[in-house]
Design a protein around this motif. Structure first.
Motif, mmCIF file in Angstrom:
data_model
loop_
_atom_site.group_PDB
_atom_site.id
_atom_site.type_symbol
_atom_site.label_atom_id
_atom_site.label_comp_id
_atom_site.label_asym_id
_atom_site.label_seq_id
_atom_site.Cartn_x
_atom_site.Cartn_y
_atom_site.Cartn_z
ATOM 1 N N LEU A 11 -5.906 5.813 -5.447
ATOM 2 C CA LEU A 11 -4.555 5.420 -5.055
ATOM 3 C C LEU A 11 -4.554 4.449 -3.882
ATOM 4 N N GLU A 12 -5.453 4.658 -2.913
ATOM 5 C CA GLU A 12 -5.542 3.732 -1.774
ATOM 6 C C GLU A 12 -5.927 2.336 -2.244
ATOM 7 N N GLY A 13 -6.899 2.243 -3.152
ATOM 8 C CA GLY A 13 -7.292 0.946 -3.711
ATOM 9 C C GLY A 13 -6.183 0.322 -4.533
ATOM 10 N N PHE A 14 -5.505 1.157 -5.330
ATOM 11 C CA PHE A 14 -4.394 0.659 -6.147
ATOM 12 C C PHE A 14 -3.301 0.087 -5.256
ATOM 13 N N ASN A 15 -2.938 0.833 -4.213
ATOM 14 C CA ASN A 15 -1.887 0.362 -3.304
ATOM 15 C C ASN A 15 -2.281 -0.947 -2.634
ATOM 16 N N GLY A 17 -4.436 -3.302 -3.683
ATOM 17 C CA GLY A 17 -4.407 -4.401 -4.657
ATOM 18 C C GLY A 17 -3.001 -4.772 -5.084
ATOM 19 N N ALA A 18 -2.169 -3.767 -5.349
ATOM 20 C CA ALA A 18 -0.803 -4.031 -5.818
ATOM 21 C C ALA A 18 0.052 -4.658 -4.719
ATOM 22 N N ILE A 19 -0.068 -4.156 -3.500
ATOM 23 C CA ILE A 19 0.758 -4.691 -2.405
ATOM 24 C C ILE A 19 0.365 -6.128 -2.085
ATOM 25 N N LEU A 20 -0.935 -6.404 -2.020
ATOM 26 C CA LEU A 20 -1.361 -7.777 -1.733
ATOM 27 C C LEU A 20 -0.972 -8.733 -2.860
ATOM 28 N N ALA A 21 -1.075 -8.284 -4.105
ATOM 29 C CA ALA A 21 -0.647 -9.123 -5.233
ATOM 30 C C ALA A 21 0.867 -9.312 -5.205
ATOM 31 N N LEU A 22 1.596 -8.273 -4.824
ATOM 32 C CA LEU A 22 3.058 -8.374 -4.733
ATOM 33 C C LEU A 22 3.470 -9.385 -3.664
ATOM 34 N N ILE A 23 2.780 -9.354 -2.515
ATOM 35 C CA ILE A 23 3.075 -10.335 -1.462
ATOM 36 C C ILE A 23 2.779 -11.749 -1.963
ATOM 37 N N SER A 24 1.661 -11.901 -2.652
ATOM 38 C CA SER A 24 1.283 -13.225 -3.170
ATOM 39 C C SER A 24 2.278 -13.733 -4.205
ATOM 40 N N ASN A 48 -3.857 -5.905 -10.926
ATOM 41 C CA ASN A 48 -4.604 -6.039 -9.675
ATOM 42 C C ASN A 48 -4.778 -4.686 -9.011
ATOM 43 N N GLY A 49 -3.706 -3.914 -8.937
ATOM 44 C CA GLY A 49 -3.783 -2.591 -8.318
ATOM 45 C C GLY A 49 -4.761 -1.679 -9.023
ATOM 46 N N ILE A 50 -4.683 -1.637 -10.352
ATOM 47 C CA ILE A 50 -5.562 -0.743 -11.128
ATOM 48 C C ILE A 50 -7.024 -1.159 -10.969
ATOM 49 N N VAL A 51 -7.311 -2.443 -11.112
ATOM 50 C CA VAL A 51 -8.701 -2.900 -11.029
ATOM 51 C C VAL A 51 -9.267 -2.669 -9.638
ATOM 52 N N VAL A 52 -8.512 -3.007 -8.598
ATOM 53 C CA VAL A 52 -9.001 -2.783 -7.233
ATOM 54 C C VAL A 52 -9.232 -1.296 -6.996
ATOM 55 N N GLY A 53 -8.317 -0.450 -7.477
ATOM 56 C CA GLY A 53 -8.467 0.999 -7.313
ATOM 57 C C GLY A 53 -9.696 1.541 -8.016
#
Length: 190
Positions: A11-15, A17-24, A48-53
């Protein structure tokens, strides 16, 4: 380090990846004119969130596993680790077969690390490519966080690789000093 197998590690990795992709991709998400573009951007963010997680969790599991095994082999110096002997009722031949299995499993895990790293690289640059295509101001931000995440990932992979080579060398050494013949074992199994 807490348990890397726990769901919170993913979940930490997902968050992240998802937050940084959302900002981008936030500007592109807000300015999307059709539902297809909106859906595509949301899919990019979630992917992005799933893969990073997944990559982060797998790498942390491998790092913990190889660190623990390295510590065990270093404590036993040039002997077969006592825990492995205990697992095979102190039968050296069975323990040496176990070492061969551990060696094969370590190689397979390193292949998994390489595949996941390639997947991570492809996934991280999707938002960058999309922001470049849209001529977005967030392209540099997307590029920077992708590089920072890649550097962090390579640092973990470097530690895993160092432990992997130490373990493979130690296993090979133990098999050689106990004159374990892998070819003979394969013939007996056939």
């Amino acid at each position: 380090m807490k348990n890397p197998k726990s769901f919170t590690t993913f979940l930490e990795g997902f968050n992240l990846g998802a937050i940084l992709a959302l900002i981008s991709l936030g500007g592109a998400l807000l300015n999307s004119q059709t539902i297809q573009i909106y859906s595509l951007i949301l899919i990019l963010i979630v992917t992005n969130g799933i893969v990073v997680g997944v990559v982060r969790q797998y790498l942390l599991i491998q790092l913990t596993l190889t660190k623990n095994m390295t510590r065990s082999f270093k404590q036993s110096k040039d002997q077969v680790p006592g825990r492995l002997l205990e697992m095979r009722n102190y039968k050296l031949a069975d323990t040496l077969k176990l070492l061969v299995g551990i060696s094969a499993r370590l190689r397979m895990n390193m292949c998994g690390v390489v595949v996941l790293m390639l997947l991570l690289l492809l996934t991280l640059f999707l938002p960058t490519i999309y922001t470049y295509r849209l001529a977005s101001d967030m392209m540099m931000f997307s590029l920077m966080w992708s590089f920072i995440l890649i550097i962090y990932t390579f640092k973990i992979i470097g530690e895993i690789n160092h432990n992997y080579h130490y373990l493979q060398n130690q296993i090979t050494y133990l098999l050689e000093i106990h004159q374990f013949n892998r070819a003979e074992m394969r013939q007996k199994q056939s």
